[in-house]
Scaffold this active site. Sequence first.
Site, short mmCIF file in Angstrom:
data_model
loop_
_atom_site.label_atom_id
_atom_site.label_comp_id
_atom_site.label_asym_id
_atom_site.label_seq_id
_atom_site.Cartn_x
_atom_site.Cartn_y
_atom_site.Cartn_z
N GLU A 771 37.93 32.00 34.90
CA GLU A 771 38.82 31.72 36.04
C GLU A 771 40.21 32.16 35.64
O GLU A 771 40.74 31.69 34.63
CB GLU A 771 38.76 30.22 36.32
CG GLU A 771 38.99 29.86 37.76
CD GLU A 771 40.42 29.47 38.01
OE1 GLU A 771 41.20 30.38 38.37
OE2 GLU A 771 40.76 28.30 37.84
N CYS A 805 47.07 27.59 39.14
CA CYS A 805 46.58 28.90 39.59
C CYS A 805 46.41 28.89 41.11
O CYS A 805 46.41 29.93 41.75
CB CYS A 805 45.32 29.33 38.88
SG CYS A 805 44.22 27.99 38.56
#
Length: 1018
Positions: A771, A805
Amino acid sequence: MGWFGRKDKSTAQSVQSSAAVATAPTPSVRPPVASSSNPERELRIMQLGTEMLDIARQHKSGMLSKQFYQDKIMDWSMKDQNFKVQMFRFVDAFPALTTPEMVHDHLMDYMSQPGVKAPPGMDLALKAGGVAKGLAAKTISGQITGMAKNFIAGTNAADALPMLGKLWKDGIAFSVDLLGEACVSNAEADMYQGKYLDLVENLVGTASGWDGNERLERDHLGVVPRVNVSIKVTSLCALFDPIAPESSIADFMGRARPIFEAAKRNGVLINFDMEQYELKDLTLEAFLQACDTHDFEAGLAMQAYLKSGVEDARRICSWAKRTGRVVTVRLVKGAYWDYETIHAEQEGWPCPVWHEKWQTDQCFEDMVEVFLDACPTKDGEGGVKLALGSHNVRSIGAALAGLDKRDLPREAIELQMLHGMADQLKHAAAEMGLRVREYVPVGEMIPGMAYLVRRLLENTSNESWLKAGFMDDADTATLLADPATLAPAALKQDLVEIAPERHGLSPSDARVGDGKPFYSEPLRDFAEDEQRKAFGATVEKAVVPVVANDRTAEQGGVMLDEAHGAFPAWRDFDPYLRSKVLTLTAQMMRDRRDGLSGIMCKEARKAWREADADVCEAIDFCEYYARLAPSLAEPARLGKFIGELDELWHQPKGVAVVISPWNFPLAICCGMTTAALVTGNTVVVKPAEQTPGIAKVMFEMLSDALKQVGAPDGVLHFCPAPGETTGAALVRDPRVNVIAFTGSKAVGLNIIEAAGVMPEEQSHVKRVVCEMGGKNAIIIDTSADLDEAVLGVRYSAFGFQGQKCSACSRCIVVDPEGPNGPRMKLFLERLGEATKTLVLGEAVDPNSDVTPVIDGEASGNIRRFIDSARSEGLTELVGSKDFPEMKNPDLIPPHIFTGVMESNTIYRQEVFGPVLAVIHAKDFDEALRLANGHAYKLTGGVFTRKPTHIDRAKREFRVGNLYINRGCTGALVGRQPFGGFGMSGVGSKAGGPEYLMQFVDPRACCENTMRRGFAPEL
Ligand SMILES: Cc1cc2nc3c(=O)[nH]c(=O)nc-3n(C[C@H](O)[C@H](O)[C@H](O)COP(=O)(O)OP(=O)(O)OC[C@H]3O[C@@H](n4cnc5c(N)ncnc54)[C@H](O)[C@@H]3O)c2cc1C
């Protein structure tokens, strides 16, 4: 001070039916004490109520009687729930629709939603084209404006004055309320202060010219002020937040003080309205402080739909008696029942409001008793004067009977009702000698809409007394029934409410988590004094474990050796005991919850709410994966063929290396580690160099849990070490089967590349779960609710300094009138001012909204991006100039740049800091093109009230996690599985049903079960 608590402070009301709302688990609570059930009292209430009803029925229809309900829109709303939902949503969006085309377009959209049938007439008008189309828009606009005018007296005080004068002439007093948009900045709070001051200074002049009216101007003790102004604490303080009570109240008092002084000078009563439950204690505290420090006629609204109602009433009464102060309490049932119920359910908090209408009514009567007991009877005596904010004749009758019982005169109470509602009752009450006051909202259409929708909801609710009385023509006995008689028998017997079961979100098994379904760990409710204080004290004491990032590649190699050795035993270990490791760990985390948050406040510089959410997410990962994992190991039969047994199950891959980031130093580290462990892999964890302390505590908890279930040695290893050397060596080791990584794109791509290199001795292909990052966009459409959009963007962009994020770093504003169009201007003005209101400070201080970024390297990088934006000629809407200079160089103020083009550096590159780029789009198509025009595909958001745009966003805004009409951060395990694609990562979503599949290999077996032509039955 914390802003996060404000994110749900939506004024737009849900029109979900109450039946659809599942209730959160509540501790056993007692329903209100049955104060009635006294035949004498009941008889008196019946007499008084009947008298009032009889008089009211003789008056000709008022605004909100049959005539109102028979209006086509209302009539149809009452008959058709689907129409009502869409119609009220349209009403909410209506003020943002600035042209007839937009009105028509949106209405068409709402009315074509599945299951919606527009009333005859409206149907045809909508389908019409050409001129008729404009006419239809005009008709509907006229109808909505007309509805609003029922309830709103004018756009400002001057506008409303003739109406107030007429009311006075008709024997009705007033309290003026300023309708307002959510106050999101100091500038807006200053503006509201100016408006309140204007009311307090100037209404008196005109009102003093009116004829005297003994009934309206005197109570049993003396003079009652003619001018009464209702204020909302949240309009005088942009960050009125219970997480930081002292500074919230200080900020409020700073603006309220001149209002109190002017009120004293002019003899005006100032009433504090009551808003959402989360602000109740803070509002009470602000009220008491205001009264303790200022001499003015003060009033406060209190809500009977709260389970704490009686306790709150006693608190105010004993304070008034103790201090000798006389205040007025406007007792209301409460205007946010749907919101409170839904919000508590979403957060997993005990529901603060009664579930049943009769309980609210009963509580109202119980509170009346408490207040009447505290009614001052002579000059100089402290106490509470009661004002009833109700249109319910039973509730009013109960108060009148209470007066009689105490030999108090009618002047001892006041009756208050809303402008535009129950006019017959107002006149009946006046005829019965009561002092009647109207609550008169003034304001513009946009802020008025939330108020209008609340009133429409109230008046179309099946629970509404007014509807029963004036629309459904219920009989007098029903209308005046004792609420206690409506209690279900079971409740009356043992007075204990049974908490309804909450719905779980994932499969459960009696052997996991005691068979309980999964539900999200509730966040700390910082509005609760006890929780807030305990949290603060623990954070202060928290000590970050000292951990050196000194493990070498060689030591990492030894760990891999041991993990490799332990694998077969752990692979074959009872899957239910593996799950137990996670549930035991979750419990350990719960037991030390605030302590874990404290470590993160200090080590990762997380603000209170961020740290608390991190711990909750870690607990959620444990509980969620624990429930998902066992079924993977169990053979599942495929098909049903006689003579053939086809089965599929999964086995762990082997040794996993977990490389976790610093931004969710507990949650992400825990999520990746537990996913690998629970599926039977052995694990080496290498935490981020910045946050090894919290990772070590997690490791110790998991190790303890492994020991408790008798796991083999060597299953889990902790490897605090530099990424470039040890980390790089770990991922390259041929003994590693799975790599779970969350972090930067550069490192992620490097790991993916390294994993593809196959040394001779490696007998498997490595799986990388990776990720990486995002450049997330939020679209502000033309019909967006700006109250929500401003707060949603502000929190998504600057919460935890943009170091998520999922953070919003691009904001795309649709304005067909160009980059300098009115929508763009208004949004930027509100967003800019709202952002400037944020408070910079250290993470351990609950006042801080923006805390230092993770370290000097990060702050250096972010500053370079800010410099690039400046050198590229972008406009710095908000930046360092707007905040006090901070000593800590890592404390970077939020920055907003406007005039951004697609080619600008801060638009293209991930910044990972508090920097937001705002770009213009001429229409929704362009907004979608811009939003999608990036290689990162992680999160995205859209604020719009146009149903077809919501549908299009779902189809065309291609990101891993899309959020509509809310911020784009804060995904919850099991509810919003998290993760993206494109350059945002590979693999399936964390906290989702497929995540664990990445840590296992599927195996299938086909057994021929036929022997000599004989096969077992299926
Ligand atoms: C002058 C005035 C000032 C006001 N100021 C405020 C204020 O400051 N803050 C505020 O919150 N409200 C305020 N209100 C709004 C007020 O709360 C509502 O108008 C009021 O609740 C309607 O109550 P009622 O007695 O007129 O009607 P009723 O029909 O008897 O009661 C309706 C109320 O019952 C409650 N209810 C509905 N369904 C349920 C259920 N299933 N379980 C439990 N309870 C339920 C809700 O509170 C609902 O509003 C004010 C009202 C007036 C008249």
